[in-house]
Write a protein that holds these residues in place. Structure first.
Motif, PDB file in Angstrom:
ATOM      1  N   ALA A 155       0.809  -1.219   0.000  1.00  0.00           N
ATOM      2  CA  ALA A 155       0.000   0.000   0.000  1.00  0.00           C
ATOM      3  C   ALA A 155       0.845   1.272   0.000  1.00  0.00           C
ATOM      4  CB  ALA A 155      -0.923   0.005   1.222  1.00  0.00           C
ATOM      5  N   CYS A 156       2.153   1.136  -0.146  1.00  0.00           N
ATOM      6  CA  CYS A 156       3.015   2.316  -0.150  1.00  0.00           C
ATOM      7  C   CYS A 156       2.569   3.264  -1.258  1.00  0.00           C
ATOM      8  CB  CYS A 156       4.478   1.914  -0.358  1.00  0.00           C
ATOM      9  SG  CYS A 156       5.589   3.347  -0.324  1.00  0.00           S
ATOM     10  N   CYS A 157       2.414   4.532  -0.892  1.00  0.00           N
ATOM     11  CA  CYS A 157       1.907   5.517  -1.851  1.00  0.00           C
ATOM     12  C   CYS A 157       2.978   6.513  -2.289  1.00  0.00           C
ATOM     13  CB  CYS A 157       0.699   6.238  -1.266  1.00  0.00           C
ATOM     14  SG  CYS A 157       1.027   7.106   0.279  1.00  0.00           S
ATOM     15  N   CYS A 158       4.242   6.140  -2.153  1.00  0.00           N
ATOM     16  CA  CYS A 158       5.310   7.048  -2.573  1.00  0.00           C
ATOM     17  C   CYS A 158       5.429   7.076  -4.095  1.00  0.00           C
ATOM     18  CB  CYS A 158       6.644   6.646  -1.940  1.00  0.00           C
ATOM     19  SG  CYS A 158       7.477   5.255  -2.728  1.00  0.00           S
ATOM     20  N   ALA A 159       6.099   8.075  -4.608  1.00  0.00           N
ATOM     21  CA  ALA A 159       6.263   8.231  -6.056  1.00  0.00           C
ATOM     22  C   ALA A 159       7.011   7.057  -6.668  1.00  0.00           C
ATOM     23  CB  ALA A 159       6.981   9.539  -6.358  1.00  0.00           C
ATOM     24  N   VAL A 160       7.983   6.527  -5.961  1.00  0.00           N
ATOM     25  CA  VAL A 160       8.760   5.383  -6.479  1.00  0.00           C
ATOM     26  C   VAL A 160       7.831   4.211  -6.754  1.00  0.00           C
ATOM     27  CG1 VAL A 160      10.541   3.686  -5.910  1.00  0.00           C
ATOM     28  CG2 VAL A 160      10.878   6.091  -5.323  1.00  0.00           C
ATOM     29  N   CYS A 161       6.942   3.918  -5.809  1.00  0.00           N
ATOM     30  CA  CYS A 161       6.029   2.788  -5.968  1.00  0.00           C
ATOM     31  C   CYS A 161       4.909   3.086  -6.959  1.00  0.00           C
ATOM     32  CB  CYS A 161       5.442   2.388  -4.620  1.00  0.00           C
ATOM     33  SG  CYS A 161       6.669   1.689  -3.498  1.00  0.00           S
ATOM     34  N   LEU A 162       4.338   4.277  -6.895  1.00  0.00           N
ATOM     35  CA  LEU A 162       3.216   4.606  -7.762  1.00  0.00           C
ATOM     36  C   LEU A 162       3.643   4.828  -9.210  1.00  0.00           C
ATOM     37  CD1 LEU A 162       1.127   7.002  -5.506  1.00  0.00           C
ATOM     38  CD2 LEU A 162       0.727   4.583  -5.988  1.00  0.00           C
ATOM     39  N   GLU A 163       4.699   5.582  -9.415  1.00  0.00           N
ATOM     40  CA  GLU A 163       5.132   5.899 -10.774  1.00  0.00           C
ATOM     41  C   GLU A 163       5.989   4.802 -11.374  1.00  0.00           C
ATOM     42  OE1 GLU A 163       6.937   9.756 -10.669  1.00  0.00           O
ATOM     43  OE2 GLU A 163       5.127  10.667  -9.846  1.00  0.00           O
ATOM     44  N   GLY A 164       6.623   4.017 -10.516  1.00  0.00           N
ATOM     45  CA  GLY A 164       7.463   2.931 -11.010  1.00  0.00           C
ATOM     46  C   GLY A 164       6.687   1.704 -11.415  1.00  0.00           C
ATOM     47  N   GLY A 165       5.379   1.736 -11.180  1.00  0.00           N
ATOM     48  CA  GLY A 165       4.557   0.599 -11.566  1.00  0.00           C
ATOM     49  C   GLY A 165       4.918  -0.659 -10.800  1.00  0.00           C
ATOM     50  N   LEU A 166       5.172  -0.523  -9.524  1.00  0.00           N
ATOM     51  CA  LEU A 166       5.551  -1.659  -8.704  1.00  0.00           C
ATOM     52  C   LEU A 166       4.470  -2.730  -8.756  1.00  0.00           C
ATOM     53  CD1 LEU A 166       7.700  -2.664  -6.659  1.00  0.00           C
ATOM     54  CD2 LEU A 166       6.203  -1.782  -4.882  1.00  0.00           C
ATOM     55  N   ALA A 167       4.859  -3.914  -9.168  1.00  0.00           N
ATOM     56  CA  ALA A 167       3.930  -5.041  -9.229  1.00  0.00           C
ATOM     57  C   ALA A 167       4.010  -5.821  -7.924  1.00  0.00           C
ATOM     58  CB  ALA A 167       4.298  -5.939 -10.403  1.00  0.00           C
ATOM     59  N   PRO A 168       2.893  -6.370  -7.462  1.00  0.00           N
ATOM     60  CA  PRO A 168       2.913  -7.163  -6.230  1.00  0.00           C
ATOM     61  C   PRO A 168       3.976  -8.263  -6.251  1.00  0.00           C
ATOM     62  CG  PRO A 168       0.663  -6.767  -6.891  1.00  0.00           C
ATOM     63  CD  PRO A 168       1.547  -6.237  -7.995  1.00  0.00           C
ATOM     64  N   ALA A 169       4.241  -8.819  -7.417  1.00  0.00           N
ATOM     65  CA  ALA A 169       5.248  -9.881  -7.525  1.00  0.00           C
ATOM     66  C   ALA A 169       6.658  -9.361  -7.247  1.00  0.00           C
ATOM     67  CB  ALA A 169       5.192 -10.511  -8.916  1.00  0.00           C
ATOM     68  N   ASP A 170       6.847  -8.046  -7.321  1.00  0.00           N
ATOM     69  CA  ASP A 170       8.157  -7.452  -7.064  1.00  0.00           C
ATOM     70  C   ASP A 170       8.477  -7.347  -5.580  1.00  0.00           C
ATOM     71  OD1 ASP A 170       8.451  -7.084  -9.808  1.00  0.00           O
ATOM     72  OD2 ASP A 170       7.703  -5.027  -9.739  1.00  0.00           O
ATOM     73  N   ILE A 171       7.470  -7.551  -4.733  1.00  0.00           N
ATOM     74  CA  ILE A 171       7.651  -7.438  -3.281  1.00  0.00           C
ATOM     75  C   ILE A 171       7.730  -8.837  -2.695  1.00  0.00           C
ATOM     76  CG2 ILE A 171       6.626  -6.605  -1.130  1.00  0.00           C
ATOM     77  CD1 ILE A 171       5.203  -4.457  -2.843  1.00  0.00           C
ATOM     78  N   PRO A 172       8.799  -9.148  -1.971  1.00  0.00           N
ATOM     79  CA  PRO A 172       8.924 -10.488  -1.386  1.00  0.00           C
ATOM     80  C   PRO A 172       7.769 -10.780  -0.424  1.00  0.00           C
ATOM     81  CG  PRO A 172      10.948  -9.217  -1.079  1.00  0.00           C
ATOM     82  CD  PRO A 172       9.930  -8.292  -1.639  1.00  0.00           C
ATOM     83  N   ALA A 173       7.313 -12.014  -0.399  1.00  0.00           N
ATOM     84  CA  ALA A 173       6.210 -12.409   0.474  1.00  0.00           C
ATOM     85  C   ALA A 173       6.547 -12.219   1.943  1.00  0.00           C
ATOM     86  CB  ALA A 173       5.822 -13.859   0.209  1.00  0.00           C
ATOM     87  N   ASP A 174       7.825 -12.293   2.282  1.00  0.00           N
ATOM     88  CA  ASP A 174       8.227 -12.169   3.689  1.00  0.00           C
ATOM     89  C   ASP A 174       8.692 -10.757   4.052  1.00  0.00           C
ATOM     90  OD1 ASP A 174      10.611 -12.140   2.295  1.00  0.00           O
ATOM     91  OD2 ASP A 174      11.616 -13.581   3.586  1.00  0.00           O
TER      92      ASP A 174
END
Length: 99
Positions: free
Chosen positions: A33-52
């Motif tokens: 749920a991070c709403c920073c520009a890096v996450c929002l504009e970078g198109g961070l996909a859920p698969a890019d975040i480790p499950a742990d």
């Protein structure tokens, strides 16, 4: 406003709000749920975040937000209190948000 912010367990975050509500936020839910520009504009996909993923550090930002240092190296996000309150994952809050 949060009255207390702590860990609910090894990874998750517990926030007790001034209205008496207490919520446990799963670590991966908050990270996604991070709403920073890096996450929002970078198109961070859920698969890019480790499950742990989990917070290594939880720090207040003035009297308006919280910043997390995440185990995946991310530290740019600032979570305003109002945003966190709206993100509450408990069934009562989720039901209210759907109305």
């Amino acid at each position: 406003m949060p009255v207390a912010i702590s860990r609910a367990n090894r990874w998750d975050v517990r926030i007790r709000w001034s209205d008496g509500h207490e919520a446990v936020y799963p670590a991966d839910y908050l990270r996604r749920a991070c709403c920073c520009a890096v996450c929002l504009e970078g198109g961070l996909a859920p698969a890019d975040i480790p499950a742990d993923v989990h917070p290594l550090e939880i720090r207040a930002v003035g009297n308006y937000a919280i910043r997390f240092a995440w185990s995946d190296g991310h530290t740019a996000g600032v979570y305003p209190f109002g945003y966190l309150r709206a993100l509450c994952p408990c069934p009562d809050c989720r039901q209210g948000a759907e109305r």
